[in-house]
Design a protein around this motif. Structure first.
Motif, short mmCIF file in Angstrom:
data_model
loop_
_atom_site.label_atom_id
_atom_site.label_comp_id
_atom_site.label_asym_id
_atom_site.label_seq_id
_atom_site.Cartn_x
_atom_site.Cartn_y
_atom_site.Cartn_z
N PHE A 138 -1.63 16.27 13.97
CA PHE A 138 -2.81 15.82 13.34
C PHE A 138 -4.08 15.81 14.42
CE2 PHE A 138 -6.15 13.38 11.58
CZ PHE A 138 -6.45 14.05 10.47
N GLN A 139 -5.16 16.58 14.22
CA GLN A 139 -6.47 16.52 15.01
C GLN A 139 -7.44 16.23 14.21
OE1 GLN A 139 -7.04 20.25 17.24
NE2 GLN A 139 -8.94 19.56 18.10
N GLY A 140 -7.92 14.85 14.67
CA GLY A 140 -9.18 14.40 13.84
C GLY A 140 -9.03 12.79 13.93
N ASP A 141 -10.02 12.36 13.30
CA ASP A 141 -10.03 10.55 13.65
C ASP A 141 -9.21 9.93 12.16
OD1 ASP A 141 -11.67 10.73 15.55
OD2 ASP A 141 -13.34 10.39 14.78
N VAL A 142 -8.72 8.93 12.27
CA VAL A 142 -7.82 8.25 11.30
C VAL A 142 -8.24 6.86 11.26
CG1 VAL A 142 -5.61 7.30 10.50
CG2 VAL A 142 -5.70 9.55 11.81
N ASN A 143 -8.89 6.56 9.92
CA ASN A 143 -9.69 5.41 9.73
C ASN A 143 -9.01 4.82 8.40
OD1 ASN A 143 -11.06 3.05 9.33
ND2 ASN A 143 -13.10 4.19 9.14
N VAL A 144 -8.20 3.92 8.49
CA VAL A 144 -7.26 3.27 7.25
C VAL A 144 -7.19 1.88 7.40
CG1 VAL A 144 -5.92 5.62 6.76
CG2 VAL A 144 -4.95 3.68 8.37
N GLN A 145 -7.27 1.28 6.11
CA GLN A 145 -7.07 -0.07 5.82
C GLN A 145 -5.41 -0.58 6.00
OE1 GLN A 145 -9.05 -1.04 2.48
NE2 GLN A 145 -11.07 -0.32 3.15
N GLY A 146 -4.78 0.44 5.90
CA GLY A 146 -3.14 0.18 5.91
C GLY A 146 -2.84 0.25 7.52
N ASP A 147 -1.44 0.76 7.50
CA ASP A 147 -0.77 0.82 8.66
C ASP A 147 -0.69 2.44 9.25
OD1 ASP A 147 -0.17 -1.75 8.49
OD2 ASP A 147 1.80 -1.40 7.83
N ARG B 80 0.72 -1.25 0.17
CA ARG B 80 0.13 0.22 0.03
C ARG B 80 0.98 1.27 0.11
NH1 ARG B 80 -3.66 -2.99 3.71
NH2 ARG B 80 -5.35 -3.50 2.65
N LYS B 81 0.10 2.32 -0.41
CA LYS B 81 1.01 3.45 -0.33
C LYS B 81 0.91 4.25 0.67
CE LYS B 81 0.60 4.23 -5.34
NZ LYS B 81 -0.07 5.12 -6.52
N GLU B 82 1.97 4.92 1.09
CA GLU B 82 1.84 5.76 2.34
C GLU B 82 1.81 7.23 2.06
OE1 GLU B 82 5.69 5.97 4.83
OE2 GLU B 82 4.51 4.60 6.17
N SER B 83 1.07 7.84 2.95
CA SER B 83 0.96 9.20 2.85
C SER B 83 1.70 9.85 4.27
CB SER B 83 -0.57 9.81 3.22
OG SER B 83 -1.23 8.97 1.97
N LEU B 84 2.29 10.95 4.16
CA LEU B 84 3.05 11.32 5.29
C LEU B 84 2.64 12.93 5.53
CD1 LEU B 84 5.68 11.52 6.96
CD2 LEU B 84 6.92 12.54 4.85
N ILE B 85 2.42 13.16 6.87
CA ILE B 85 2.21 14.46 7.34
C ILE B 85 3.51 14.88 8.03
CG2 ILE B 85 0.99 15.85 9.16
CD1 ILE B 85 -1.27 13.86 8.57
N ALA B 86 4.16 15.84 7.33
CA ALA B 86 5.71 16.09 7.78
C ALA B 86 5.64 16.66 9.24
CB ALA B 86 6.49 17.06 6.72
N THR C 41 1.65 5.32 11.45
CA THR C 41 2.62 5.39 12.37
C THR C 41 2.62 6.81 13.01
OG1 THR C 41 3.95 3.83 10.90
CG2 THR C 41 5.24 5.12 12.27
N ILE C 42 3.02 6.86 14.25
CA ILE C 42 3.10 8.39 14.69
C ILE C 42 4.42 8.23 15.09
CG2 ILE C 42 2.32 9.72 16.79
CD1 ILE C 42 -0.52 7.98 16.75
N GLY D 240 -4.69 3.19 1.88
CA GLY D 240 -3.32 3.11 2.10
C GLY D 240 -2.73 3.19 3.67
N SER D 241 -1.57 3.66 3.58
CA SER D 241 -0.92 3.64 5.11
C SER D 241 -0.67 5.38 5.41
CB SER D 241 0.16 2.97 5.24
OG SER D 241 0.01 1.46 5.02
#
Length: 167
Positions: A78-87, A51-57, A89-90, A70-71
């Protein structure tokens, strides 16, 4: 009578110019030889596709909601909910405020919210969770901190129910 002498019969043809080649380099990799594409269709991809991974720098702050297949890697805030089928990482130094649903969750930064569903939660040495965790498997490194409850190892109602305290 000719004043000049014709030497064309004794002259040799000019030698061809030597080919100029680039000297061999030992500090770079050789150029790949590209083969023509096969005429046959490629084989079917396996079910587990990366899966592709998105990054919040790290210098980014975002409010909203993340959903997708994706991941996600959070290095900023980040403030809000995260609902992903991938991974999910914080990273160390990052902060997520909100609920989490992901396949695998790795926490090296700070999570202020609940992990509502995950197959694996990895709470690393620098990780901090202020909330509850529900996961199939939970690993906690020495030095990690949790203020909340953790429920893991249960198969969503298929096994025996955990005992209630105080009843």
């Amino acid at each position: 009578m000719a004043i000049w002498k014709d030497n064309t019969a004794t002259r040799l043809p000019p030698a061809p110019a030597p080919e100029i080649t680039e000297p061999a380099r030992f500090d770079s990799q050789p150029k790949p030889d590209f083969a023509p594409a096969p005429a046959v269709a490629p084989a079917a991809r396996p079910a587990a596709v990366a899966r592709k991974e998105s990054l919040i720098a790290s210098d980014i702050t975002i409010e909203g909601r993340i959903e997708g297949g994706g991941s996600v890697r959070i290095a900023g805030k980040f403030q809000g909910d995260v609902n992903v089928q991938g991974d999910l990482t914080i990273e160390a130094g990052a902060k997520l405020t909100g609920g989490v649903r992901a396949d695998r969750v790795t926490i090296a930064g700070e999570l202020e919210g609940n992990v509502e569903q995950a197959s694996l939660v990895d709470l690393q040495q620098t990780g901090v969770v202020l909330g509850d965790i529900k996961a199939g498997t939970l690993t906690v490194a020495a030095g990690a901190r949790l203020r909340g409850s953790a429920e893991f190892g249960w198969d969503d109602g298929k096994g025996p129910k955990p005992p209630k305290h105080g009843v």
